[in-house]
Scaffold this active site. Structure first.
Site, short mmCIF file in Angstrom:
data_model
loop_
_atom_site.label_atom_id
_atom_site.label_comp_id
_atom_site.label_asym_id
_atom_site.label_seq_id
_atom_site.Cartn_x
_atom_site.Cartn_y
_atom_site.Cartn_z
N SER A 265 102.01 82.27 13.88
CA SER A 265 102.85 83.32 14.69
C SER A 265 103.06 82.53 16.01
O SER A 265 102.57 81.44 16.23
CB SER A 265 101.92 84.48 15.00
OG SER A 265 102.51 85.20 15.79
N TYR B 160 94.43 88.35 18.57
CA TYR B 160 95.30 88.14 17.44
C TYR B 160 95.84 86.47 17.99
O TYR B 160 95.90 85.65 17.26
CB TYR B 160 96.50 89.19 17.32
CG TYR B 160 97.49 88.72 16.34
CD1 TYR B 160 97.16 88.72 14.85
CD2 TYR B 160 98.87 88.13 16.39
CE1 TYR B 160 97.84 88.35 13.95
CE2 TYR B 160 99.70 87.92 15.55
CZ TYR B 160 99.23 88.14 14.21
OH TYR B 160 100.03 87.60 13.13
#
Length: 173
Positions: free
Chosen positions: A141, A154
């Site tokens: 990501s 995250y």
């Protein structure tokens, strides 16, 4: 079409989203797909692949659990003779201010997003080395390299994924 005929691909987090699309695309190129997800709706992805003339089966696996990952890899090798492609897509995203993040939420994000990649790579890599070929793709990501507010767990986990991937690439090249 057919670039991946006779290849066996494991795709984690393949019941929906990016994982489902990756599984469908690999299948469209001829790969046999092991649709891995903690949710039971992996069967929908399998049915979509079968309907398009491909081959697939679903496995309900929590990638953070060693015994479940080992069993999934072992059964794949037993049924198909090997593992050619591993796509690590399974992930948990829990957002919010760091001070409101529970220890349980933090641990779950790192268990799935980081430990899950460790376990699947560990067991698939053994098979791939024995076969003298294979491909591992770890889905990351943008938050791995640029932090975002309320994404501490995250972001941290995806940063770990990036570094594991870089290290592994150097280790097995």
């Amino acid at each position: 079409m057919g670039k991946l005929n006779k290849k066996i691909a494991i795709v984690t987090g393949a019941a929906r989203g990016i994982g489902r699309e990756v599984a469908l695309r690999l299948a469209s190129e001829g790969a046999t797909i092991i649709v891995v997800d903690v949710a039971s709706d992996g069967e929908e992805t399998v049915q979509a692949i079968l309907s398009a003339g491909g081959e697939a089966r679903a496995e309900i696996v929590d990638v953070s659990q060693n015994d479940q990952v080992l069993k999934m890899i072992s059964s794949t090798v037993e049924l198909y003779g090997g593992v050619d492609i591993l796509v690590n897509n399974a992930a948990v995203e829990i957002n919010g201010p760091l001070e409101d993040t529970t220890e349980e939420d933090w641990d779950r994000v790192f268990a799935v997003n980081v430990k899950g990649i460790f376990l699947t790579c560990k067991y698939a890599l053994r098979i791939m080395k024995n076969q003298e070929q294979g491909c591992i793709i770890n889905i990351g990501s943008a938050v791995a390299v640029k932090g975002f507010p309320q994404f501490a767990a995250y972001s941290g986990s995806k940063g770990a994924v990036l570094q594991i991937t870089r290290s592994l690439a150097l280790e097995v090249r």
